[in-house]
Scaffold this active site. Structure first.
Site, PDB file in Angstrom:
ATOM      1  CB  ALA A  69     -23.035  -6.983 -32.027  1.00 52.44           C
ATOM      2  CB  THR A  70     -17.684  -6.221 -30.748  1.00 50.70           C
ATOM      3  OG1 THR A  70     -18.408  -5.893 -29.561  1.00 50.70           O
ATOM      4  CG2 THR A  70     -16.397  -5.431 -30.790  1.00 50.70           C
ATOM      5  CD  GLN A 178     -29.271  -4.120 -25.993  1.00 55.74           C
ATOM      6  OE1 GLN A 178     -30.284  -4.709 -25.574  1.00 55.74           O
ATOM      7  NE2 GLN A 178     -28.081  -4.282 -25.445  1.00 55.74           N
ATOM      8  CB  SER A 196     -24.443 -10.478 -30.023  1.00 63.46           C
ATOM      9  OG  SER A 196     -23.197  -9.941 -30.277  1.00 63.46           O
ATOM     10  CG  HIS A 198     -24.200 -12.441 -25.911  1.00 67.20           C
ATOM     11  ND1 HIS A 198     -24.377 -11.547 -24.894  1.00 67.20           N
ATOM     12  CD2 HIS A 198     -23.441 -11.792 -26.829  1.00 67.20           C
ATOM     13  CE1 HIS A 198     -23.752 -10.420 -25.170  1.00 67.20           C
ATOM     14  NE2 HIS A 198     -23.178 -10.542 -26.350  1.00 67.20           N
ATOM     15  CB  THR A 234     -13.115 -23.816 -39.466  1.00 69.41           C
ATOM     16  OG1 THR A 234     -11.847 -24.111 -40.028  1.00 69.41           O
ATOM     17  CG2 THR A 234     -13.980 -25.060 -39.440  1.00 69.41           C
ATOM     18  CB  CYS A 320     -19.469  -2.094 -23.875  1.00 69.29           C
ATOM     19  SG  CYS A 320     -20.006  -3.740 -24.182  1.00 69.29           S
TER      20      CYS A 320
HETATM   21  N1  PMP Z   1     -24.209  -3.047 -30.083  1.00 74.67           N
HETATM   22  C1  PMP Z   1     -25.067  -2.913 -29.071  1.00 74.67           C
HETATM   23  C2  PMP Z   1     -26.229  -1.977 -29.232  1.00 74.67           C
HETATM   24  C3  PMP Z   1     -24.891  -3.637 -27.877  1.00 74.67           C
HETATM   25  O1  PMP Z   1     -25.760  -3.496 -26.869  1.00 74.67           O
HETATM   26  C4  PMP Z   1     -23.771  -4.517 -27.776  1.00 74.67           C
HETATM   27  C5  PMP Z   1     -23.542  -5.328 -26.514  1.00 74.67           C
HETATM   28  N2  PMP Z   1     -23.657  -4.634 -25.327  1.00 74.67           N
HETATM   29  C6  PMP Z   1     -22.900  -4.607 -28.873  1.00 74.67           C
HETATM   30  C7  PMP Z   1     -23.167  -3.882 -30.002  1.00 74.67           C
HETATM   31  C8  PMP Z   1     -21.700  -5.505 -28.827  1.00 74.67           C
HETATM   32  O2  PMP Z   1     -22.084  -6.834 -28.732  1.00 74.67           O
HETATM   33  P1  PMP Z   1     -21.013  -7.958 -28.328  1.00 74.67           P
HETATM   34  O3  PMP Z   1     -20.455  -7.558 -27.010  1.00 74.67           O
HETATM   35  O4  PMP Z   1     -21.818  -9.201 -28.263  1.00 74.67           O
HETATM   36  O5  PMP Z   1     -19.976  -7.993 -29.380  1.00 74.67           O
END
Ligand code: PMP
Length: 377
Positions: A69-70, A178, A196, A198, A234, A320
């Site tokens: 997601a980042t 989320q 994401s 995970h 890839t 984060c």
């Molecule tokens: N957006 C939100 C709302 C998140 O909670 C997170 C992860 N804590 C992220 C983005 C970033 O996800 P990732 O660390 O998997 O890149």
């Protein structure tokens, strides 16, 4: 071990890991190779992508695979800015976004873009009237997360999407990291969605950006052919197939998990609110998977480590943004600085067991009284 930090990340599900391993070992071709192994890999990639699209309610060609997601958030914020800067340099977001949305916003501000932050109401939800006031002819993007990672507060993204239909030159991005796998949200009135794998028992290292078909976007990563022209590299077939599996399994369990987690969250809230030094930062707009509380007069990290000693894992703010002293998300919700500087997050999932929560409550009580004694000595 009692793990109550599912909003930071989830353990990979065995079936998901098995599919990752099987694909990594058996489908060795590059999906873009012309030979038989490549064709077989391509078929699997298309099949998994269709499955993800069907579950989420979008088209397969709208899915761009990323590392998480980042990257998806960076891709949409910077990509829209680069692509549409001639149309305008105005962007709207909230004070409740993840650092991977703030980061690119700060970057763009330094490059001459104007970023406005929409106010929130007494519940911490986006004030739609203020949003209307902020929207301008040159607004190119509104970016709002569906659920805040620290408080679980849900934003009215369907209503915001409806409002933004009156502004066809402005795109709407929703960070659903989320909410995917926890609650259902229609993508109909949303232009971009990030998440994401995970966060729903998938593998770390893969995420998606869903981009509506008609929108062009300047890529961040240029290079060779991938699954779409918007992000080179890839195709990570084992990660893609395992994500489809994780998403299918979590979606099948969504309703059942929601009921179970609601029961657990209510039970925890009822018990924890009896402590005089505990403030519950949870209202009826918050999803039950996240219970944010403030333990007053004790540093959040002191409580975290005291519980860690008992092999119980919670979080202070989100992984984060931990390290900063005040939680912006709790401040938006509580409007009180002392509450916002004492918050901890307990996050639950369908894997959480009632016995774990009973044990957590016993250990929390011990830590609470130990810390109270230290404070008063
Ligand atoms: N957006 C939100 C709302 C998140 O909670 C997170 C992860 N804590 C992220 C983005 C970033 O996800 P990732 O660390 O998997 O890149």
């Amino acid at each position: 071990m009692i793990y109550l930090d599912y909003s930071a990340t989830t353990p990979v599900r065995k079936e998901v890991l098995d599919s990752f391993v099987a694909v990594a070992q058996e489908k060795i071709g590059n999906p873009n190779s012309l030979h038989r192994l490549g064709v077989e890999a391509k078929q699997l990639e298309l099949q998994a992508t269709k499955q993800i699209a069907d579950i989420l309610g979008c088209k397969p060609n709208e899915i761009i695979y990323t590392s998480g997601a980042t990257e998806s958030n960076n891709m949409v914020v910077k990509g829209v800015a680069l692509q549409y800067q001639n149309r305008g340099k105005h962007i709207i977001t909230t004070q409740l976004e993840h650092s991977s949305v703030y980061g690119p916003m700060d970057y763009l501000q330094k490059k001459g873009f104007t970023i406005d932050y929409v106010k929130t109401d007494t519940f911490g939800r986006v004030d739609l009237e203020h949003l209307k006031q902020l929207l301008r002819e040159d607004t190119i993007l509104v970016s709002i997360a569906s659920v805040n990672s620290e408080t679980g507060l849900r934003q009215p993204v369907e209503e915001i999407g409806k409002l933004l239909q009156q502004y066809p030159k402005c795109f709407f991005h929703v960070d659903m990291t989320q909410s995917i796998g926890k609650i259902f949200i229609s993508l109909e009135k949303i232009d971009f969605v990030s998440f994401s794998a995970h966060k729903f028992y998938g593998m770390k290292g893969i995420g998606c950006l869903i981009k509506k078909e008609h929108i062009s976007l300047e890529p961040l990563i240029h290079g060779g052919k991938s699954t779409t022209p918007f992000r080179a590299g890839t195709p990570a077939l084992p990660l893609i197939v395992s994500t489809a599996k994780a998403l299918r399994l979590i979606t099948e369990e969504l309703d059942e998990n929601f009921k179970k987690v609601t029961k657990y969250c209510t039970m925890l809230e009822d018990k924890l609110k009896q402590y005089p030094n505990v403030v519950i930062n949870h209202n009826h707009f918050c999803i039950p998977h996240i219970l944010n509380i403030s333990v007053m007069h004790t540093k959040p990290e002191t409580m975290l480590h005291a519980l860690e000693e008992k092999d119980i894992y919670i979080s202070t703010q989100s992984a984060c943004s931990s390290g900063t002293t005040i939680s912006r998300a709790v401040l938006e919700l509580s409007k009180k600085e002392d509450v916002a500087s004492h918050s901890i997050r307990i996050s639950l999932s369908g894997f959480t067991k009632e016995e774990e929560l009973q044990e957590f409550l016993i250990q929390f009580d011990t830590c609470y009284h130990q810390l109270d004694l230290e404070r008063n000595s």
